[in-house]
Scaffold this active site. Structure first.
Site, PDB file in Angstrom:
ATOM      1  CE  LYS A   1      -2.419   2.020   3.983  1.00  0.00           C
ATOM      2  NZ  LYS A   1      -2.367   3.317   3.702  1.00  0.00           N
TER       3      LYS A   1
ATOM      4  CG  ASP B   1      -4.348  -1.344  -4.079  1.00  0.00           C
ATOM      5  OD1 ASP B   1      -4.557  -2.456  -3.633  1.00  0.00           O
ATOM      6  OD2 ASP B   1      -4.691  -0.282  -3.456  1.00  0.00           O
TER       7      ASP B   1
HETATM    8  N1  LIG Z   1      10.138   1.432   9.958  1.00  0.00           N
HETATM    9  C1  LIG Z   1       9.609   2.290   9.885  1.00  0.00           C
HETATM   10  N2  LIG Z   1      10.332   3.459  10.962  1.00  0.00           N
HETATM   11  C2  LIG Z   1       9.804   4.846  10.900  1.00  0.00           C
HETATM   12  N3  LIG Z   1       9.504   5.429   9.716  1.00  0.00           N
HETATM   13  C3  LIG Z   1       9.103   4.652   8.744  1.00  0.00           C
HETATM   14  C4  LIG Z   1       9.307   3.357   8.581  1.00  0.00           C
HETATM   15  N4  LIG Z   1       8.703   2.781   7.555  1.00  0.00           N
HETATM   16  C5  LIG Z   1       8.508   3.636   6.859  1.00  0.00           C
HETATM   17  N5  LIG Z   1       8.597   4.882   7.531  1.00  0.00           N
HETATM   18  C6  LIG Z   1       8.314   6.261   7.092  1.00  0.00           C
HETATM   19  O1  LIG Z   1       7.074   6.399   6.504  1.00  0.00           O
HETATM   20  C7  LIG Z   1       7.069   7.013   5.391  1.00  0.00           C
HETATM   21  C8  LIG Z   1       6.607   6.411   3.938  1.00  0.00           C
HETATM   22  O2  LIG Z   1       7.694   5.378   3.611  1.00  0.00           O
HETATM   23  P1  LIG Z   1       7.814   5.226   2.212  1.00  0.00           P
HETATM   24  O3  LIG Z   1       8.850   4.291   2.207  1.00  0.00           O
HETATM   25  O4  LIG Z   1       7.961   6.321   1.269  1.00  0.00           O
HETATM   26  O5  LIG Z   1       6.354   4.511   1.674  1.00  0.00           O
HETATM   27  P2  LIG Z   1       6.182   3.855   0.118  1.00  0.00           P
HETATM   28  O6  LIG Z   1       7.184   3.793  -0.390  1.00  0.00           O
HETATM   29  O7  LIG Z   1       5.623   2.524   0.604  1.00  0.00           O
HETATM   30  O8  LIG Z   1       4.903   4.827  -0.318  1.00  0.00           O
HETATM   31  C9  LIG Z   1       8.452   7.612   5.053  1.00  0.00           C
HETATM   32  O9  LIG Z   1       8.618   8.964   5.517  1.00  0.00           O
HETATM   33  C10 LIG Z   1       9.307   6.828   5.879  1.00  0.00           C
HETATM   34  O10 LIG Z   1      10.446   7.484   6.457  1.00  0.00           O
END
Ligand SMILES: Nc1ncnc2c1ncn2[C@@H]1O[C@H](COP(=O)(O)OP(=O)(O)O)[C@@H](O)[C@H]1O
Ligand SMILES: [Mg+2]
Lengths: 428, 282
Positions: free
Chosen positions: B13, B130
């Site tokens: 997601k 998705d």
């Molecule tokens: N394990 C975690 N601990 C703290 N922050 C996290 C963690 N995993 C993701 N985040 C934070 O959540 C936000 C979204 O993550 P991201 O990797 O860009 O999501 P996606 O690629 O799935 O859209 C980012 O700001 C990221 O730093």
């Protein structure tokens, strides 16, 4: 077109929309589609209708955006914009209709905004959502009429013209006789002192389409097409519709048709006079053929309007016996199927034919093969081979017709009855 | 014979932590000595930011927009520890077809044999949430990625997306498509979060390969434009990412998941909703 069809008896909605809109004088389509769609649909729907080059601007001279991969990914609107600008520079037309193919339809290109931009600059450029996947030619024809209602028809007609009627339901090119048929029906209505808008005849154009909102009556010559257009004319302009279940052909059907028009417009006496004069003309010829012309069992394959008009004429006026009637239109509403079946079975005295709805060649041929008493087959070029293999008498009266040049030959009204009989007793 | 390149796709997601997890895995794999490419397949095109000090790089589709032919060299950028970074990019929001964009970008790389030329060991595709249309399923079709990992939290929406992904995998599994490598549980701090994900895995006959806690180290690193592996290599969090990277490097056998159908998923979720209510009331 949800199933696999062998030898379809029509094109996609893009082909249908194009055939209709380019049948209007001084109209040019601008294709917003892949390069194949443009050629395929222009060669498909329109030029298989009568072996002619139909357009004001033809085939490969048509502007087309030739959408390629980058246009799909990034959107093709900028390219369309450039094509319209170029088209306006070098082509002269009363209206340009942007026709969208499947590609543009799937990615949802905002064609309307591009058209608006040119409209604001005073250019007659209109967007038509005609993506091929919307359906087959019939759908395309309805899309074309809707495009005219949205963009061309005068939205605020000054006053009613009680002598003006719109003649609708005849699909340009899809009906191989369309021009001759429009001419014959127009001729008869003119005899009743009516002025007739046909939209698609060569002597008409954007001006007539504009004025259609001030008409007194819509005459729709089809058992099932243009339901929503009829409703829109009624709701927006108070124009009632007279739906006639087929292209009137022969003395019985045409008299009934003209009587109905007379009743709708308070011209009953006029109708009677026209009928009498026309019948006199017709029967004078028919008399000279008596004794030469023998009886036939026949079958018909084609669009709903054509099969009804052929069946009713040959059964009611000519005492031929109908065996099998196959409707190739993709008729989807049950009440429409019922209306079509009624028109084909409620005959004067003939035994009704068996009726089938299919556009698939394999099914059509298998069905026809069951009627081994049939002597005459009236159908499309698709059925020619079958007729040859059975030694049937055959002539073309429905789409596709890629074997016979037809300019203004008619299969409608009184004159059409004569030409049709000439056809039947010619290639013996 | 050329060596086999391990191709992995990461789905989940939006906002669940795919790019964060993928980038940390890439970083960890490269420190372990593997030659890695991270291929961002999200029109957001921020997949590789933390591998490149927060930099956005020109995307494949940007380049496609400007030129008739795209030379892949122009869209490959080196990041932390020599990791090759690529962003497929997307059309302007609301126009064109992002899904077809992914297909075009991935095909371009295949046609030009980039992975072989660069002598890569591992390619990680970081794909949008998705599997909304055929385009986003491209990386899991025949001949592209072999193993799919899904990042999910215990939130219902994240699990819903994971379940949809499982359906996509099933669809292509008979025609040589990618199979599931496992679930990477992200942001699991509460004990019940772990339970929920484990239960979902059990119901779908899948396995959770590891659990990543929500950690402020990740945020701090991200603010410096770095992965946790780069910014805080000795942290607990970095250890976890390294552990996952090792598991992925060693991973061989993926499998076909058994997604829940709409009703099953709703029933499953409402059962958990009741349990959580009880927990709250205790
Ligand atoms: N394990 C975690 N601990 C703290 N922050 C996290 C963690 N995993 C993701 N985040 C934070 O959540 C936000 C979204 O993550 P991201 O990797 O860009 O999501 P996606 O690629 O799935 O859209 C980012 O700001 C990221 O730093
Ligand atoms: Mg991301």
């Amino acid at each position: 077109m949800s199933e696999i069809l062998e030898n379809p008896h029509g094109n996609c909605s893009l082909g249908g929309a194009n055939a209709a809109l380019t049948a209007i004088k001084r109209v040019i389509p601008i294709y917003h589609s892949g390069p194949g769609c443009c050629l395929q649909t222009t060669a498909g729907e329109a030029s298989q209708g009568s072996v002619r080059l139909p357009y004001y601007v033809q085939y490969t001279s048509l502007p087309c955006t030739n959408m390629l991969e980058r246009d799909v990914v990034l959107g093709g609107v900028d390219k369309l914009d450039r094509h319209i600008a170029a088209a306006l520079e070098i082509l002269d037309a009363d209206a340009f209709f942007i026709l969208t193919g499947c590609t543009a339809g799937i990615i949802g290109d905002d064609v309307q905004s591009v058209a608006k931009k040119y409209q604001n600059l005073g250019a007659p450029v209109y967007a038509v959502n005609s993506a091929g996947f919307l359906g087959e030619s019939c759908r395309g024809y309805e899309i074309a009429i809707k495009a005219l209602l949205d963009n061309i028809v005068e939205p605020k007609p000054q006053k009613k013209n009680t002598k003006l009627v719109n003649l609708l339901g005849v699909m340009p090119y899809h009906d191989p006789y369309w021009e001759g048929n429009l001419e014959e029906i127009t001729r008869l209505l003119k005899l009743m002192n009516l002025k007739v808008n046909t939209f698609f005849s060569h002597d008409q154009g954007i001006k007539e389409i504009k004025s259609s909102s001030s008409a007194a009556l819509n005459i729709i010559l089809s058992p099932w097409l243009l339901k929503s257009a009829a409703q829109e004319y009624e709701e927006r302009f108070g124009i009632p519709s007279l739906r006639w279940h087929c292209m009137p052909l022969g003395a019985t059907e045409t008299a009934a048709f003209l009587t109905a028009v007379g009743a709708a417009l308070g011209l009953e006496d006029k109708a009677k006079k026209v009928i009498a004069a026309e019948e006199k003309y017709l029967y004078r010829y028919l008399e000279t053929g008596i004794g030469v012309q023998n009886w036939r069992r026949f079958s018909v394959v084609g669009d709903a309007s054509t099969v009804i008009s052929m069946t009713r004429f040959l059964a009611n006026d000519y005492s031929f016996t109908p065996d099998c009637v196959i409707v190739t239109d993709c008729v989807f509403r049950p009440d429409d199927k019922e209306r079509i079946t009624d028109a084909l079975t409620k005959l004067e005295y003939s035994r009704p034919p068996e009726i089938f709805f299919t556009g698939d060649q394999w099914e059509i041929n298998n069905t026809l093969a069951r009627f081994d008493q049939t002597m005459l087959l009236i159908a499309s070029t698709n059925e020619h081979e079958f007729a040859m293999s059975r030694g049937l008498q055959f002539f073309v009266a429905a789409y596709p017709n890629s074997e016979r040049l037809i300019y203004n030959r008619t299969a409608a009204g009184y004159r059409g009855a004569l030409t049709l009989l000439e056809d039947i007793y010619s290639n013996l | 014979m050329a060596k086999k390149i391990k191709q992995i796709a990461i789905y989940g997601k939006g906002g669940i932590g795919k790019s964060t997890t993928a980038s940390n895995i890439s970083a960890a794999l490269s420190t372990l000595g593997y030659k890695v490419m991270q291929f961002g397949c999200d029109p957001k095109s921020d997949s590789t930011n933390t591998l490149r000090r927060g930099d956005y790089i020109p995307t494949v589709l940007d380049t496609m927009r400007e030129k008739q032919t795209v030379d892949v060299e122009e869209v490959i950028f080196k990041g932390f520890n020599g990791i090759y970074c690529v962003e497929a990019g997307g059309p302007a929001p609301g126009v064109g077809c992002a899904g077809r964009g992914i297909i075009s970008a991935v095909e371009l790389f295949r046609q030009q044999h980039v992975f072989e030329t660069l002598d890569l060991d591992i390619v990680i595709y970081d794909v949008l949430g998705d599997v909304v249309c055929g385009g986003f399923a491209m990386p899991i079709r025949e001949g592209i990625a072999e193993h799919v990992f899904t990042v999910s939290s215990a939130d219902f929406m994240a699990i819903y997306a994971a379940n949809n992904l499982f359906k996509g995998i099933c669809k292509y599994s008979n025609s040589g498509g990618a199979l599931l490598g496992g679930i990477i549980a992200n942001s699991v701090n509460k004990p019940y979060s772990k339970e929920i994900i484990d239960d979902f895995a059990e119901h779908t006959k899948t396995r959770v390969i590891d659990y990543v806690p929500r950690s402020v180290t990740v945020t701090q690193s991200e603010l410096q434009g770095k992965t946790t592996i780069e910014a805080a290599p000795d942290s607990e969090q970095a250890k976890i990412y390294r552990r996952i990277a090792e598991k992925i490097a060693a991973h061989e056998n993926s499998y076909v998941p058994q997604p829940l159908d709409g009703n099953e998923l709703r029933t499953w979720a409402s059962k958990w909703a009741e349990k959580l209510l009880e927990l709250q009331n205790d």
